[in-house]
Enzyme design. Structure first.
Site, mmCIF file in Angstrom:
data_model
loop_
_atom_site.group_PDB
_atom_site.id
_atom_site.type_symbol
_atom_site.label_atom_id
_atom_site.label_comp_id
_atom_site.label_asym_id
_atom_site.label_seq_id
_atom_site.Cartn_x
_atom_site.Cartn_y
_atom_site.Cartn_z
ATOM 1 N N CYS A 31 9.290 -39.624 -54.198
ATOM 2 C CA CYS A 31 8.864 -38.379 -55.032
ATOM 3 C C CYS A 31 7.475 -38.286 -55.419
ATOM 4 O O CYS A 31 6.719 -39.235 -55.979
ATOM 5 C CB CYS A 31 9.650 -38.891 -56.569
ATOM 6 S SG CYS A 31 9.026 -37.646 -58.041
ATOM 7 N N CYS A 34 6.170 -38.134 -58.896
ATOM 8 C CA CYS A 34 6.206 -39.409 -59.444
ATOM 9 C C CYS A 34 5.074 -40.281 -59.042
ATOM 10 O O CYS A 34 4.501 -41.276 -59.847
ATOM 11 C CB CYS A 34 7.620 -40.029 -58.904
ATOM 12 S SG CYS A 34 9.077 -39.371 -59.328
#
Length: 101
Positions: A31, A34
């Site tokens: 991600c 993230c």
């Protein structure tokens, strides 16, 4: 302090029974947002001894992700006294993360 890896085995002691507010970062290695939030949380963990920062990899801990109904990542959740006190989805700057407390 540094971030703590949270899994289903240490969740109760590290999060629910913590004497400090806990910022939980639900994340995954693939991600992009993230990966942007990760260093910010490391910085917060190093600067603030009055809180705990925990990271939950949703790929490795699907039970915890399901229990908290995580649909998008990154999701940041603040747990105080064993209860969810705040929650936010998406990458955000440090000041906005600290406002969640």
């Amino acid at each position: 302090m540094k971030t703590t890896v949270i899994d289903k085995n240490n969740f109760k002691t590290e999060v629910l029974e913590s004497d400090k507010p806990v910022i939980l970062d639900f994340w995954a290695s693939w991600c992009g947002p993230c990966r942007m939030v990760g260093p910010v949380l490391e910085e917060i963990a190093a600067e603030r001894s009055d809180i705990k920062v925990g990271k939950i990899n949703v790929d490795e801990q699907p039970e915890l992700a399901s229990e908290f109904k995580i649909m998008s990542i990154p999701t940041l959740m603040v747990v105080k006294d064993g209860k969810v006190a705040n929650k936010a989805v998406g990458a955000m700057p440090k000041d906005q993360i600290l406002e969640l407390l």
